[in-house]
Design a protein around this motif. Structure first.
Motif, PDB file in Angstrom:
ATOM      1  N   THR A   1       0.820  -1.216   0.000  1.00  0.00           N
ATOM      2  CA  THR A   1       0.000   0.000   0.000  1.00  0.00           C
ATOM      3  C   THR A   1       0.851   1.263   0.000  1.00  0.00           C
ATOM      4  OG1 THR A   1      -1.748  -1.218   1.123  1.00  0.00           O
ATOM      5  CG2 THR A   1      -1.907   1.174   1.156  1.00  0.00           C
ATOM      6  N   PRO A   2       1.932   1.345   0.796  1.00  0.00           N
ATOM      7  CA  PRO A   2       2.781   2.544   0.706  1.00  0.00           C
ATOM      8  C   PRO A   2       3.444   2.708  -0.661  1.00  0.00           C
ATOM      9  CG  PRO A   2       3.166   1.445   2.790  1.00  0.00           C
ATOM     10  CD  PRO A   2       2.300   0.534   1.977  1.00  0.00           C
ATOM     11  N   LEU A   3       3.800   1.585  -1.310  1.00  0.00           N
ATOM     12  CA  LEU A   3       4.376   1.689  -2.655  1.00  0.00           C
ATOM     13  C   LEU A   3       3.351   2.243  -3.640  1.00  0.00           C
ATOM     14  CD1 LEU A   3       6.427  -1.619  -2.944  1.00  0.00           C
ATOM     15  CD2 LEU A   3       7.314   0.711  -2.824  1.00  0.00           C
ATOM     16  N   ILE A   4       2.120   1.802  -3.524  1.00  0.00           N
ATOM     17  CA  ILE A   4       1.060   2.320  -4.390  1.00  0.00           C
ATOM     18  C   ILE A   4       0.811   3.794  -4.095  1.00  0.00           C
ATOM     19  CG2 ILE A   4      -1.402   2.143  -4.925  1.00  0.00           C
ATOM     20  CD1 ILE A   4      -1.112  -0.873  -4.527  1.00  0.00           C
ATOM     21  N   ALA A   5       0.884   4.157  -2.821  1.00  0.00           N
ATOM     22  CA  ALA A   5       0.686   5.556  -2.444  1.00  0.00           C
ATOM     23  C   ALA A   5       1.786   6.444  -3.024  1.00  0.00           C
ATOM     24  CB  ALA A   5       0.646   5.688  -0.925  1.00  0.00           C
ATOM     25  N   LEU A   6       3.006   5.922  -3.141  1.00  0.00           N
ATOM     26  CA  LEU A   6       4.095   6.685  -3.750  1.00  0.00           C
ATOM     27  C   LEU A   6       3.805   6.974  -5.222  1.00  0.00           C
ATOM     28  CD1 LEU A   6       7.336   4.993  -2.370  1.00  0.00           C
ATOM     29  CD2 LEU A   6       6.563   7.329  -1.966  1.00  0.00           C
ATOM     30  N   ILE A   7       3.203   6.010  -5.896  1.00  0.00           N
ATOM     31  CA  ILE A   7       2.951   6.141  -7.338  1.00  0.00           C
ATOM     32  C   ILE A   7       1.691   6.950  -7.614  1.00  0.00           C
ATOM     33  CG2 ILE A   7       2.435   4.841  -9.434  1.00  0.00           C
ATOM     34  CD1 ILE A   7       4.099   2.544  -8.201  1.00  0.00           C
ATOM     35  N   GLY A   8       0.582   6.567  -6.979  1.00  0.00           N
ATOM     36  CA  GLY A   8      -0.690   7.181  -7.360  1.00  0.00           C
ATOM     37  C   GLY A   8      -1.450   7.865  -6.251  1.00  0.00           C
ATOM     38  N   GLY A   9      -0.835   8.123  -5.147  1.00  0.00           N
ATOM     39  CA  GLY A   9      -1.543   8.757  -4.044  1.00  0.00           C
ATOM     40  C   GLY A   9      -2.143   7.720  -3.105  1.00  0.00           C
ATOM     41  N   LYS A  10      -2.789   8.203  -2.068  1.00  0.00           N
ATOM     42  CA  LYS A  10      -3.346   7.299  -1.061  1.00  0.00           C
ATOM     43  C   LYS A  10      -4.534   6.521  -1.625  1.00  0.00           C
ATOM     44  CE  LYS A  10      -5.100   7.135   3.573  1.00  0.00           C
ATOM     45  NZ  LYS A  10      -4.517   7.092   4.812  1.00  0.00           N
ATOM     46  N   PRO A  11      -4.475   5.153  -1.589  1.00  0.00           N
ATOM     47  CA  PRO A  11      -5.549   4.350  -2.171  1.00  0.00           C
ATOM     48  C   PRO A  11      -6.720   4.123  -1.203  1.00  0.00           C
ATOM     49  CG  PRO A  11      -3.789   2.920  -1.478  1.00  0.00           C
ATOM     50  CD  PRO A  11      -3.348   4.323  -1.182  1.00  0.00           C
ATOM     51  N   ASP A  12      -7.257   5.193  -0.656  1.00  0.00           N
ATOM     52  CA  ASP A  12      -8.412   5.078   0.240  1.00  0.00           C
ATOM     53  C   ASP A  12      -9.557   5.869  -0.378  1.00  0.00           C
ATOM     54  OD1 ASP A  12     -10.182   4.725   2.298  1.00  0.00           O
ATOM     55  OD2 ASP A  12      -9.226   6.163   3.631  1.00  0.00           O
ATOM     56  N   TYR A  13     -10.499   5.137  -0.926  1.00  0.00           N
ATOM     57  CA  TYR A  13     -11.608   5.776  -1.625  1.00  0.00           C
ATOM     58  C   TYR A  13     -12.925   5.595  -0.877  1.00  0.00           C
ATOM     59  CZ  TYR A  13      -8.078   5.496  -5.257  1.00  0.00           C
ATOM     60  OH  TYR A  13      -6.917   5.606  -5.960  1.00  0.00           O
ATOM     61  N   THR A  14     -12.863   5.339   0.435  1.00  0.00           N
ATOM     62  CA  THR A  14     -14.076   5.044   1.195  1.00  0.00           C
ATOM     63  C   THR A  14     -15.040   6.222   1.255  1.00  0.00           C
ATOM     64  OG1 THR A  14     -12.898   5.596   3.239  1.00  0.00           O
ATOM     65  CG2 THR A  14     -13.023   3.269   2.642  1.00  0.00           C
TER      66      THR A  14
END
Length: 137
Positions: free
Chosen positions: A39-52
């Motif tokens: 999740t932190p790697l994804i956050a580095l690329i595309g921002g925080k992956p929390d779409y709740t």
């Protein structure tokens, strides 16, 4: 009471209980790995992956589709971790270990079902087949 005791001590019930406990612990391990590293790697690329918080309102009714999107992303991440870090290496290891074992079955040339090597007739389509004299490696 004896039957109940027998039921509880039956081998497959104990194996199922152990598998459940190990599976639950493994699920926690995969979840923590995803939360700590993926999740932190994804956050580095595309921002925080929390779409709740994403939602749409139609005729006064709110549809919080963001919860589903976040869960779907978490599922894909978890499935990827399990596949690439557990299933794929385990499959390769089993293939490597089984490499030297002799085959005991072959395909029927008519219906493509698995039949014993020395069979002279397929048990599925009943076609006659030429038996294999030697066991191939």
């Amino acid at each position: 009471m004896g039957g109940f005791k027998k039921f509880l001590l039956r081998g497959n019930l104990v194996e199922l209980a152990v598998a459940f406990v190990v599976g639950a612990a493994f699920a926690g391990l995969v979840k923590d790995f995803a939360n700590s590293f993926i999740t932190p790697l994804i956050a580095l690329i595309g921002g925080k992956p929390d779409y709740t918080r994403l939602s749409v309102t139609i005729s006064g009714t709110q549809f919080p589709y963001g919860i589903f999107v976040t869960s779907a992303i978490a599922f894909v991440i978890t499935a990827s971790i399990v596949y690439f870090l557990v299933v794929l290496p385990t499959t390769k290891l089993i293939e490597r270990m089984d490499r030297g074992k002799a085959a005991t079955e072959r395909e029927c040339p008519h219906c493509l079902s698995e039949i014993p090597i020395k069979a002279i007739r397929c048990r599925y389509c009943t076609s006659e087949v030429v038996p294999t004299a030697e066991v191939p490696c």
